[in-house]
Scaffold this active site. Sequence first.
Site, PDB file in Angstrom:
ATOM      1  N   CYS A   1       0.285  -0.916   0.066  1.00 51.54           N
ATOM      2  CA  CYS A   1      -0.419   0.240  -0.152  1.00 51.54           C
ATOM      3  C   CYS A   1       0.267   1.193  -0.314  1.00 51.54           C
ATOM      4  O   CYS A   1       1.474   1.602   0.703  1.00 51.54           O
ATOM      5  CB  CYS A   1      -1.178  -0.404   1.075  1.00 51.54           C
ATOM      6  SG  CYS A   1      -1.983   1.692   1.103  1.00 51.54           S
TER       7      CYS A   1
ATOM      8  N   HIS B   1      -2.059  -4.700 -10.448  1.00 49.59           N
ATOM      9  CA  HIS B   1      -3.031  -3.655 -11.399  1.00 49.59           C
ATOM     10  C   HIS B   1      -3.022  -3.697 -13.065  1.00 49.59           C
ATOM     11  O   HIS B   1      -2.083  -4.290 -13.608  1.00 49.59           O
ATOM     12  CB  HIS B   1      -1.718  -2.856 -11.274  1.00 49.59           C
ATOM     13  CG  HIS B   1      -1.708  -1.561  -9.765  1.00 49.59           C
ATOM     14  ND1 HIS B   1      -2.402  -1.332  -8.700  1.00 49.59           N
ATOM     15  CD2 HIS B   1      -0.758  -2.035  -8.667  1.00 49.59           C
ATOM     16  CE1 HIS B   1      -1.521  -0.643  -7.593  1.00 49.59           C
ATOM     17  NE2 HIS B   1      -1.257  -1.453  -6.908  1.00 49.59           N
TER      18      HIS B   1
ATOM     19  N   GLU C   1      -9.793   0.382  -6.364  1.00 45.94           N
ATOM     20  CA  GLU C   1      -9.414  -1.180  -5.432  1.00 45.94           C
ATOM     21  C   GLU C   1      -9.869  -1.910  -5.517  1.00 45.94           C
ATOM     22  O   GLU C   1     -10.747  -2.039  -4.626  1.00 45.94           O
ATOM     23  CB  GLU C   1      -8.889  -0.177  -4.198  1.00 45.94           C
ATOM     24  CG  GLU C   1      -7.872   0.935  -4.317  1.00 45.94           C
ATOM     25  CD  GLU C   1      -7.019   1.483  -2.990  1.00 45.94           C
ATOM     26  OE1 GLU C   1      -6.355   0.418  -2.624  1.00 45.94           O
ATOM     27  OE2 GLU C   1      -6.910   2.536  -3.155  1.00 45.94           O
TER      28      GLU C   1
ATOM     29  N   CYS D   1      -4.333   5.805  -4.508  1.00 40.96           N
ATOM     30  CA  CYS D   1      -3.932   4.961  -4.805  1.00 40.96           C
ATOM     31  C   CYS D   1      -2.106   4.953  -5.125  1.00 40.96           C
ATOM     32  O   CYS D   1      -1.750   4.899  -6.235  1.00 40.96           O
ATOM     33  CB  CYS D   1      -4.344   3.493  -5.671  1.00 40.96           C
ATOM     34  SG  CYS D   1      -3.201   2.298  -5.033  1.00 40.96           S
TER      35      CYS D   1
ATOM     36  N   GLY E   1      -0.493   1.756  -6.869  1.00 40.92           N
ATOM     37  CA  GLY E   1      -1.458   2.251  -8.488  1.00 40.92           C
ATOM     38  C   GLY E   1      -1.191   3.405  -9.643  1.00 40.92           C
ATOM     39  O   GLY E   1      -0.655   3.274 -10.555  1.00 40.92           O
TER      40      GLY E   1
HETATM   41  N1  LIG Z   1      -6.386  -2.531  -2.726  1.00 38.41           N
HETATM   42  C1  LIG Z   1      -5.174  -2.912  -2.295  1.00 38.41           C
HETATM   43  C2  LIG Z   1      -4.329  -2.686  -1.272  1.00 38.41           C
HETATM   44  C3  LIG Z   1      -4.286  -1.609  -0.426  1.00 38.41           C
HETATM   45  C4  LIG Z   1      -3.343  -0.538  -1.764  1.00 38.41           C
HETATM   46  C5  LIG Z   1      -3.201   1.657  -0.979  1.00 38.41           C
HETATM   47  N2  LIG Z   1      -4.184   2.435  -1.329  1.00 38.41           N
HETATM   48  C6  LIG Z   1      -2.170   1.921  -2.186  1.00 38.41           C
HETATM   49  O1  LIG Z   1      -2.205   3.009  -2.036  1.00 38.41           O
HETATM   50  O2  LIG Z   1      -1.108   1.687  -2.851  1.00 38.41           O
HETATM   51  C7  LIG Z   1      -5.310  -4.717  -2.465  1.00 38.41           C
HETATM   52  O3  LIG Z   1      -5.487  -4.833  -2.764  1.00 38.41           O
HETATM   53  O4  LIG Z   1      -4.007  -4.660  -3.071  1.00 38.41           O
END
Ligand SMILES: N[C@@H](CCC[C@H](N)C(=O)O)C(=O)O
Length: 287
Positions: free
Chosen positions: A75, A167, A216, A225, A228
Amino acid sequence: MNIPFTKMHGLGNSYIFINVFEFPIAEEYLHDLAIIVANKDTGIGSDGLILIHPTDKADVGMRIFNNDGSEGKNCGNGLRCVAKYAYEHQLVQEKRFTIETKAGNVIAEIHGDRSKVDEVTVNMGKPILQRGQIPMLGEPEQQVIAEPFSINDNKLAVTAVSMGNPHAVFFVDRIEDAPLTTLGPIIEKDHRFPEGVNVEFIEKINEEEINFRVWERGSGVTQACGTGACASVVASILNGKLKKEKEITVHLAGGDLYITWDNNDVVWMRGKAETTVTGTFSWERNN
Ligand SMILES: N[C@@H](CCC[C@H](N)C(=O)O)C(=O)O
């Protein structure tokens, strides 16, 4: 159970942070606790839960749970918040230190001082591009760059990148037209991504800027993200839209991140981390 917490965010991507150095929590509670604290009506309200924990593999450890209770491996926004918290609370002494994630260790560098960390730069390591490791179905060693991707009646092109978490990046002409809430949840759970996927829509503005929106995995639409944003810059470079070694400004719904993919293949992320509130959460477990 009275649980001390800090709510922090990176560009509006918010998490409830628990300092496990001071308040250990049993593994069996974590899934439910993430769902409960994240609920904006009956809990505190956030995109998930993050534990800041002791580890012998790095200076400090991070575990992240999405707001559906699922655990993510990395994250980016959480990492900057963990770095800010760890430095301000003297869990670490130096301005440059390591953070363990389930995807491996990263290096964080603090900008600011003990009384207020403004920004954090994170060496996010090398992106993973082999589809077997993202993971995405198909020839495991192949890369996924602008690969035709049909979903319902839509013919899209996907570029897939892992930053320790998966991603799927799609380019759009206008960010306003990104099918975020219509296709986001469907792509997240598409069978071609056996562990699910975070879904990003990108509009190139010029050689130094992109617009970005995200659906997400495990949390739905969020303001930002970090992983991301890194994956999107990597995907843009793989598609010949941007260049390595140049710092790219990524405009997310909640603000800007600054991302560079350098010639050593390392991705750098720089951006803000902010504290919203600290408090104690009273949790009456039903069983
Ligand atoms: N939803 C993601 C984990 C969280 C990612 C985050 N918000 C970021 O800033 O990178 C997952 O399940 O991979």
